[in-house]
Design an enzyme around this catalytic site. Sequence first.
Site, PDB file in Angstrom:
ATOM      1  N   PRO A 126       3.580  57.304 -10.323  1.00  0.00           N
ATOM      2  CA  PRO A 126       4.186  57.121 -11.647  1.00  0.00           C
ATOM      3  C   PRO A 126       4.359  55.646 -12.014  1.00  0.00           C
ATOM      4  CG  PRO A 126       5.723  58.233 -10.132  1.00  0.00           C
ATOM      5  CD  PRO A 126       4.489  57.938  -9.362  1.00  0.00           C
ATOM      6  N   GLU A 181       8.812  59.825  -1.475  1.00  0.00           N
ATOM      7  CA  GLU A 181       9.419  58.802  -2.338  1.00  0.00           C
ATOM      8  C   GLU A 181       8.439  57.701  -2.689  1.00  0.00           C
ATOM      9  OE1 GLU A 181      12.468  59.266  -3.652  1.00  0.00           O
ATOM     10  OE2 GLU A 181      12.187  61.154  -2.598  1.00  0.00           O
ATOM     11  N   ARG A 213     -16.851  64.288 -16.489  1.00  0.00           N
ATOM     12  CA  ARG A 213     -17.501  64.783 -17.722  1.00  0.00           C
ATOM     13  C   ARG A 213     -18.085  63.662 -18.581  1.00  0.00           C
ATOM     14  NH1 ARG A 213     -14.761  65.142 -22.102  1.00  0.00           N
ATOM     15  NH2 ARG A 213     -15.512  67.170 -22.758  1.00  0.00           N
ATOM     16  N   ASP A 270     -15.357  64.073 -28.768  1.00  0.00           N
ATOM     17  CA  ASP A 270     -14.095  64.444 -28.115  1.00  0.00           C
ATOM     18  C   ASP A 270     -12.905  63.797 -28.795  1.00  0.00           C
ATOM     19  OD1 ASP A 270     -14.999  66.039 -26.135  1.00  0.00           O
ATOM     20  OD2 ASP A 270     -14.978  64.505 -24.564  1.00  0.00           O
TER      21      ASP A 270
HETATM   22  N1  ADE Z   1       2.678  61.060  -8.687  1.00  0.00           N
HETATM   23  C1  ADE Z   1       3.895  61.425  -9.121  1.00  0.00           C
HETATM   24  N2  ADE Z   1       3.983  61.351 -10.450  1.00  0.00           N
HETATM   25  C2  ADE Z   1       2.766  60.908 -10.901  1.00  0.00           C
HETATM   26  C3  ADE Z   1       2.241  60.599 -12.173  1.00  0.00           C
HETATM   27  N3  ADE Z   1       2.963  60.729 -13.281  1.00  0.00           N
HETATM   28  N4  ADE Z   1       0.972  60.167 -12.236  1.00  0.00           N
HETATM   29  C4  ADE Z   1       0.238  60.015 -11.126  1.00  0.00           C
HETATM   30  N5  ADE Z   1       0.682  60.281  -9.890  1.00  0.00           N
HETATM   31  C5  ADE Z   1       1.944  60.724  -9.774  1.00  0.00           C
END
Ligand code: ADE
Length: 248
Positions: A104, A132, A170, A185
Amino acid sequence: MFASRMLAFRMKIDVLTIFPEFFKEVFDFGIIRRARIAEIVEINIHDIRSFTTDKHRKTDDKPFGGGDGMVMKCEPIFDAVEKIVGTGERENYPQGTKVILLSPQGRVFKQSVAREFAEEANHIVLICGRYEGVDERVNDALVTDEVSIGDYVLSGGEPAAIVLTDAIVRLLPNALGSETSAVNDSFTGNLLDYPHYTQPREFRGMEVREVLLSGNNAEIERWRREKALEKTRLSRKDLLEGEMKDEK
Ligand code: ADE
């Protein structure tokens, strides 16, 4: 002959995960399956645990400095990348190699990023983080790109690895049946896609727009563009700024 045709595969994707079963059938359908059969892409799933060397085959441990949760250990990931890429030093990766950490904290994945990877890479290694986080030394020495698929937290990078693989494959030359499909697309040119209709012409009182039956290609194009703009304005106003800029 194009260089890409002389290679057996245009792209190789290696996924590193502690849950290889997660990917059991996910790449066995539709466009991705066809691209694999046509040797446009080779996809391999690797169990990070198989790169451990200790008795308990540990892939995670407690964080230095304390705190909640567990951190993925760096040794098996380094060993895996070393084996798969041929070196554990980012500076020495062969040209076209991307080692991508899904987390994230990464830059947000979009169609333009998918295009960048599809055009620039010939070998992608996707590292699926869990717990974590992943020992930061993986980021420091191995990772070329840290990528997030959106502003939400998943239990791990696995679903994100599937998203990236699908969106990138793709876009590879000849992966789609029709060359125009990718061109039209959503997000190509910063617009969402226009609405599509097929038989029957009338269904439960809902009729297909006359213009689509007219055979007038210029009119159809105009209608589709109007609808794409309308949809984008309604759902994703933020995209329109880019679209207007491109038209200037
Ligand atoms: N791992 C945990 N959350 C994620 C996300 N939003 N994008 C990519 N990998 C992740």
